[in-house]
Design a protein around this motif. Structure first.
Motif, PDB file in Angstrom:
ATOM      1  N   MET A 122       6.409   8.426  -7.350  1.00 10.14           N
ATOM      2  CA  MET A 122       6.619   9.285  -6.186  1.00 10.14           C
ATOM      3  C   MET A 122       5.405   9.232  -5.259  1.00 10.14           C
ATOM      4  O   MET A 122       4.263   9.318  -5.704  1.00 10.14           O
ATOM      5  CB  MET A 122       6.889  10.719  -6.633  1.00 10.14           C
ATOM      6  CG  MET A 122       8.166  10.875  -7.445  1.00 10.14           C
ATOM      7  SD  MET A 122       9.641  10.265  -6.577  1.00 10.14           S
ATOM      8  CE  MET A 122       9.730  11.382  -5.192  1.00 10.14           C
ATOM      9  N   SER A 123       5.666   9.078  -3.980  1.00  7.87           N
ATOM     10  CA  SER A 123       4.597   8.982  -3.000  1.00  7.87           C
ATOM     11  C   SER A 123       3.971  10.343  -2.718  1.00  7.87           C
ATOM     12  O   SER A 123       4.655  11.369  -2.729  1.00  7.87           O
ATOM     13  CB  SER A 123       5.151   8.389  -1.704  1.00  7.87           C
ATOM     14  OG  SER A 123       4.193   8.432  -0.673  1.00  7.87           O
ATOM     15  N   ASP A 124       2.677  10.343  -2.462  1.00  7.82           N
ATOM     16  CA  ASP A 124       2.000  11.558  -2.026  1.00  7.82           C
ATOM     17  C   ASP A 124       2.090  11.718  -0.513  1.00  7.82           C
ATOM     18  O   ASP A 124       1.741  12.768   0.027  1.00  7.82           O
ATOM     19  CB  ASP A 124       0.520  11.507  -2.428  1.00  7.82           C
ATOM     20  CG  ASP A 124       0.299  11.987  -3.857  1.00  7.82           C
ATOM     21  OD1 ASP A 124       1.249  12.516  -4.459  1.00  7.82           O
ATOM     22  OD2 ASP A 124      -0.830  11.830  -4.362  1.00  7.82           O
ATOM     23  N   ILE A 125       2.550  10.672   0.171  1.00  9.71           N
ATOM     24  CA  ILE A 125       2.613  10.680   1.627  1.00  9.71           C
ATOM     25  C   ILE A 125       3.987  11.130   2.122  1.00  9.71           C
ATOM     26  O   ILE A 125       4.100  11.960   3.013  1.00  9.71           O
ATOM     27  CB  ILE A 125       2.293   9.281   2.190  1.00  9.71           C
ATOM     28  CG1 ILE A 125       0.900   8.837   1.739  1.00  9.71           C
ATOM     29  CG2 ILE A 125       2.402   9.263   3.708  1.00  9.71           C
ATOM     30  CD1 ILE A 125      -0.220   9.737   2.197  1.00  9.71           C
ATOM     31  N   ARG A 183       3.462   2.656   1.672  1.00  9.44           N
ATOM     32  CA  ARG A 183       3.730   3.612   2.747  1.00  9.44           C
ATOM     33  C   ARG A 183       2.649   3.605   3.824  1.00  9.44           C
ATOM     34  O   ARG A 183       1.516   3.184   3.584  1.00  9.44           O
ATOM     35  CB  ARG A 183       3.862   5.024   2.164  1.00  9.44           C
ATOM     36  CG  ARG A 183       4.982   5.176   1.160  1.00  9.44           C
ATOM     37  CD  ARG A 183       6.324   4.843   1.771  1.00  9.44           C
ATOM     38  NE  ARG A 183       7.423   4.960   0.814  1.00  9.44           N
ATOM     39  CZ  ARG A 183       8.688   4.647   1.087  1.00  9.44           C
ATOM     40  NH1 ARG A 183       9.012   4.222   2.302  1.00  9.44           N
ATOM     41  NH2 ARG A 183       9.632   4.767   0.164  1.00  9.44           N
ATOM     42  N   ARG A 184       3.051   4.101   4.982  1.00  6.84           N
ATOM     43  CA  ARG A 184       2.107   4.240   6.079  1.00  6.84           C
ATOM     44  C   ARG A 184       1.223   5.454   5.831  1.00  6.84           C
ATOM     45  O   ARG A 184       1.710   6.545   5.513  1.00  6.84           O
ATOM     46  CB  ARG A 184       2.859   4.394   7.395  1.00  6.84           C
ATOM     47  CG  ARG A 184       1.942   4.581   8.604  1.00  6.84           C
ATOM     48  CD  ARG A 184       2.741   4.915   9.838  1.00  6.84           C
ATOM     49  NE  ARG A 184       1.868   5.178  10.983  1.00  6.84           N
ATOM     50  CZ  ARG A 184       2.288   5.609  12.157  1.00  6.84           C
ATOM     51  NH1 ARG A 184       3.573   5.846  12.349  1.00  6.84           N
ATOM     52  NH2 ARG A 184       1.442   5.815  13.145  1.00  6.84           N
ATOM     53  N   GLU A 230      -8.128   6.615   8.261  1.00  4.80           N
ATOM     54  CA  GLU A 230      -9.107   6.788   7.191  1.00  4.80           C
ATOM     55  C   GLU A 230      -8.494   6.622   5.800  1.00  4.80           C
ATOM     56  O   GLU A 230      -9.165   6.247   4.842  1.00  4.80           O
ATOM     57  CB  GLU A 230      -9.777   8.159   7.294  1.00  4.80           C
ATOM     58  CG  GLU A 230     -10.750   8.309   8.465  1.00  4.80           C
ATOM     59  CD  GLU A 230     -10.059   8.271   9.819  1.00  4.80           C
ATOM     60  OE1 GLU A 230      -8.903   8.761   9.902  1.00  4.80           O
ATOM     61  OE2 GLU A 230     -10.662   7.767  10.781  1.00  4.80           O
ATOM     62  N   GLU A 231      -7.196   6.937   5.670  1.00  4.83           N
ATOM     63  CA  GLU A 231      -6.527   6.825   4.370  1.00  4.83           C
ATOM     64  C   GLU A 231      -6.154   5.384   4.020  1.00  4.83           C
ATOM     65  O   GLU A 231      -5.840   5.085   2.880  1.00  4.83           O
ATOM     66  CB  GLU A 231      -5.245   7.661   4.364  1.00  4.83           C
ATOM     67  CG  GLU A 231      -5.467   9.151   4.318  1.00  4.83           C
ATOM     68  CD  GLU A 231      -4.146   9.899   4.216  1.00  4.83           C
ATOM     69  OE1 GLU A 231      -4.138  10.999   3.625  1.00  4.83           O
ATOM     70  OE2 GLU A 231      -3.123   9.398   4.720  1.00  4.83           O
ATOM     71  N   GLU A 278      -2.696   5.408  -4.445  1.00  9.87           N
ATOM     72  CA  GLU A 278      -1.510   4.933  -3.752  1.00  9.87           C
ATOM     73  C   GLU A 278      -1.925   3.930  -2.681  1.00  9.87           C
ATOM     74  O   GLU A 278      -2.867   4.171  -1.927  1.00  9.87           O
ATOM     75  CB  GLU A 278      -0.739   6.090  -3.114  1.00  9.87           C
ATOM     76  CG  GLU A 278       0.561   5.638  -2.458  1.00  9.87           C
ATOM     77  CD  GLU A 278       1.434   6.772  -1.947  1.00  9.87           C
ATOM     78  OE1 GLU A 278       2.533   6.486  -1.426  1.00  9.87           O
ATOM     79  OE2 GLU A 278       1.017   7.949  -2.082  1.00  9.87           O
ATOM     80  N   LEU A 279      -1.226   2.813  -2.606  1.00  4.96           N
ATOM     81  CA  LEU A 279      -1.508   1.807  -1.589  1.00  4.96           C
ATOM     82  C   LEU A 279      -0.928   2.273  -0.257  1.00  4.96           C
ATOM     83  O   LEU A 279       0.252   2.610  -0.164  1.00  4.96           O
ATOM     84  CB  LEU A 279      -0.911   0.462  -1.987  1.00  4.96           C
ATOM     85  CG  LEU A 279      -1.459  -0.161  -3.270  1.00  4.96           C
ATOM     86  CD1 LEU A 279      -0.774  -1.499  -3.543  1.00  4.96           C
ATOM     87  CD2 LEU A 279      -2.973  -0.334  -3.194  1.00  4.96           C
ATOM     88  N   LEU A 280      -1.761   2.247   0.781  1.00  2.99           N
ATOM     89  CA  LEU A 280      -1.370   2.762   2.089  1.00  2.99           C
ATOM     90  C   LEU A 280      -1.865   1.840   3.201  1.00  2.99           C
ATOM     91  O   LEU A 280      -2.998   1.368   3.161  1.00  2.99           O
ATOM     92  CB  LEU A 280      -1.944   4.161   2.313  1.00  2.99           C
ATOM     93  CG  LEU A 280      -1.564   5.239   1.292  1.00  2.99           C
ATOM     94  CD1 LEU A 280      -2.405   6.484   1.506  1.00  2.99           C
ATOM     95  CD2 LEU A 280      -0.081   5.568   1.374  1.00  2.99           C
ATOM     96  N   PHE A 281      -0.994   1.574   4.172  1.00  2.00           N
ATOM     97  CA  PHE A 281      -1.421   0.814   5.335  1.00  2.00           C
ATOM     98  C   PHE A 281      -1.306   1.695   6.573  1.00  2.00           C
ATOM     99  O   PHE A 281      -0.678   2.750   6.551  1.00  2.00           O
ATOM    100  CB  PHE A 281      -0.597  -0.476   5.493  1.00  2.00           C
ATOM    101  CG  PHE A 281       0.805  -0.271   5.974  1.00  2.00           C
ATOM    102  CD1 PHE A 281       1.127  -0.455   7.307  1.00  2.00           C
ATOM    103  CD2 PHE A 281       1.822   0.098   5.095  1.00  2.00           C
ATOM    104  CE1 PHE A 281       2.428  -0.271   7.763  1.00  2.00           C
ATOM    105  CE2 PHE A 281       3.122   0.279   5.534  1.00  2.00           C
ATOM    106  CZ  PHE A 281       3.425   0.100   6.877  1.00  2.00           C
TER     107      PHE A 281
END
Length: 214
Positions: free
Chosen positions: A71-74, A146-147, A152-153, A178-181
């Motif tokens: 589950m995403s935190d974003i 996820r974006r 900064e994230e 979590e991988l984030l772009f």
């Protein structure tokens, strides 16, 4: 004999070859130069696990060692990509997989495909087609990256190489991250990322216009 036309033609052909070959080069920050096929010293490639095309939950099953879908935190209620081991800077994941969508065949898109699953592929500086990862049975685990909520994230970036989209870590990433772009509207257009707004606009452009004799 006038050789000016011959020299001009050779120049055009060389320029075309250079443009076609640009997709095979990647910039290495450590080497501070463009390198054909990327840098073998300062980057580490982590390919997708190979899975049968069209199988249920294929995207999740393509996760390589060290990646878990949770589950995403974003985005609440959505899946995200998580690290279960440490990854160093310049680790390359991919490629992003999905269905080939010709830019002139946008009617194939449905609302569930809007908002971040489709990436534009460029050839010679022009948009060629989209890779649509909306269908989980015909995509890879990178669809779950996820974006970030802000720049900064961000811990990974997307880039095109040899006609495909990959993600690269821009910093050392600890496990349980979590991988984030990140992208803003202008950068999304540069990437060819089909956002919800861009998708609707494109559909409006392609919609049949009323015919009038006067």
């Amino acid at each position: 004999m006038d050789l000016s036309n011959c020299f001009a033609q050779v120049a055009v052909e060389r320029k075309h070859e250079e443009e076609c070959d640009e997709d095979n080069y990647l910039y290495c920050e450590d080497c501070e130069k463009m390198l054909k096929n990327g840098c073998s010293v300062h980057s580490f490639k982590v390919p997708n696990s190979r899975m049968k095309w069209g199988m249920p939950k294929r995207a999740q099953r393509t996760c390589p060692r060290g990646i878990l879908i949770g589950m995403s935190d974003i985005l609440i209620g959505k899946s995200g990509s998580w690290t279960i081991i440490d990854f160093s800077k310049n680790t390359v994941f991919g490629p992003y997989e999905g269905e080939y969508i010709d830019q002139h065949n946008m009617q194939r898109f449905c609302p569930s495909h809007e908002g971040g699953y489709s990436w534009g592929i460029y050839k010679n500086g022009k948009l060629s087609h989209y890779i649509d990862g909306g269908d989980e049975s015909k995509s890879s685990w990178l669809r779950y990256i996820r974006r970030a909520r802000n720049e900064e994230e961000q811990n990974v970036e997307a880039f095109q190489f040899q006609g495909k989209i990959y993600f690269r870590t821009i910093k050392n990433i600890a496990k349980r991250s979590e991988l984030l772009f990140w992208y803003d509207k202008k950068y999304a257009e540069f990437l060819g990322l089909l956002t919800k707004e861009a998708s609707r606009k494109k559909m409006e452009e392609l919609a049949p216009k009323p015919f009038c004799l006067f």
